[in-house]
Design a protein around this motif. Structure first.
Motif, short mmCIF file in Angstrom:
data_model
loop_
_atom_site.label_atom_id
_atom_site.label_comp_id
_atom_site.label_asym_id
_atom_site.label_seq_id
_atom_site.Cartn_x
_atom_site.Cartn_y
_atom_site.Cartn_z
N ALA A 63 0.82 -1.21 0.00
CA ALA A 63 0.00 0.00 0.00
C ALA A 63 0.86 1.26 0.00
O ALA A 63 0.51 2.24 -0.65
CB ALA A 63 -0.94 -0.01 1.21
N ALA A 64 1.98 1.23 0.70
CA ALA A 64 2.83 2.42 0.80
C ALA A 64 3.45 2.78 -0.54
O ALA A 64 3.47 3.95 -0.92
CB ALA A 64 3.91 2.21 1.85
N TRP A 65 3.98 1.80 -1.28
CA TRP A 65 4.60 2.15 -2.55
C TRP A 65 3.55 2.60 -3.56
O TRP A 65 3.82 3.47 -4.38
CB TRP A 65 5.47 1.02 -3.10
N ARG A 66 2.36 2.04 -3.50
CA ARG A 66 1.31 2.47 -4.43
C ARG A 66 0.89 3.91 -4.17
O ARG A 66 0.70 4.69 -5.10
CB ARG A 66 0.10 1.54 -4.33
N ARG A 67 0.74 4.28 -2.89
CA ARG A 67 0.39 5.66 -2.55
C ARG A 67 1.52 6.61 -2.96
O ARG A 67 1.27 7.68 -3.51
CB ARG A 67 0.11 5.79 -1.06
N SER A 68 2.74 6.22 -2.68
CA SER A 68 3.90 7.04 -3.02
C SER A 68 3.99 7.24 -4.54
O SER A 68 4.22 8.35 -5.02
CB SER A 68 5.17 6.38 -2.49
N ALA A 88 1.53 6.96 -6.73
CA ALA A 88 0.40 7.77 -7.18
C ALA A 88 0.64 9.25 -6.89
O ALA A 88 0.30 10.12 -7.70
CB ALA A 88 -0.89 7.30 -6.51
N ARG A 89 1.26 9.57 -5.73
CA ARG A 89 1.59 10.98 -5.42
C ARG A 89 2.61 11.52 -6.41
O ARG A 89 2.53 12.68 -6.83
CB ARG A 89 2.11 11.10 -3.99
N TRP A 102 0.82 12.24 -9.57
CA TRP A 102 0.01 13.44 -9.43
C TRP A 102 0.87 14.69 -9.58
O TRP A 102 0.51 15.62 -10.31
CB TRP A 102 -0.71 13.45 -8.07
N ARG A 121 -4.60 7.26 -12.10
CA ARG A 121 -3.55 6.96 -11.13
C ARG A 121 -3.99 5.88 -10.14
O ARG A 121 -3.43 5.73 -9.06
CB ARG A 121 -3.17 8.24 -10.37
N ASP A 163 -4.64 2.15 -8.45
CA ASP A 163 -3.78 0.98 -8.23
C ASP A 163 -3.89 -0.05 -9.34
O ASP A 163 -2.90 -0.65 -9.73
CB ASP A 163 -4.15 0.30 -6.91
#
Length: 166
Positions: free
Chosen positions: A14-19, A21-22, A25, A84, A86
């Motif tokens: 989850a952390a790498w996916r959020r990172s 995606a940021r 963005w 963006r 997952d």
């Protein structure tokens, strides 16, 4: 000689996916702002040019303000269409199709709104921004994909899956 070097710890799924995606963005914002404002400056110069408005409920609108609205709407459309998300980042052509689709929809909506509200937005401004913006967004996404593939080759930024069936 013994050194106290901590082993590299890969971020959680989850952390790498959020990172990631940021990062997408932020780079989308840079690309879109550079495209829209770059086109405005190339087409209209640095002056405070106004968009001609031919109706009574809208006063004059600066191209600087119009460009800011266009950047906001374009970014919003990319988020709305899940470019963006997952399930599409780093996989197949779906991400690229979503970027192009959102971009075309934004410019189609701008053209329709301008016609209905009798706002005379420079056609050259829109006709340059659209293809240049799509090309730069796709190139940016491709570069991020190359970066992600390189990380995955090192065993990072991957998702664990369980396949069941034949």
């Amino acid at each position: 000689m013994i050194t106290n070097v901590a082993p590299h710890v890969a971020p959680s799924n989850a952390a790498w996916r959020r990172s990631y995606a940021r990062r997408l963005w932020a780079s989308d914002l840079v690309v879109i702002a550079a495209t829209v404002y770059g086109t405005q400056i190339a087409w209209l110069g640095l002056g405070n040019v106004h968009v001609p408005v031919d109706n009574s409920f809208l006063s004059t609108v600066s191209y600087w303000f119009f460009s800011a609205i266009l950047v906001f709407v374009w970014m919003w459309a990319l988020g709305l269409i899940d470019s963006r998300a997952d399930r599409v980042i780093g996989l197949g052509a779906s991400e690229f199709i979503r970027v192009a689709d959102a971009s075309l929809r934004v410019f189609g909506a701008v053209a329709i709104a301008a016609f209905l509200l009798r706002i005379e937005v420079g056609r050259g401004y829109l006709l340059i921004s659209l293809p240049v913006g799509i090309a730069l967004l796709l190139a940016e996404r491709w570069l991020w994909r190359r970066w992600l593939i390189a990380r995955r080759r090192r065993g990072e930024y991957s998702a664990r899956v369980l396949l069941v069936g034949s």
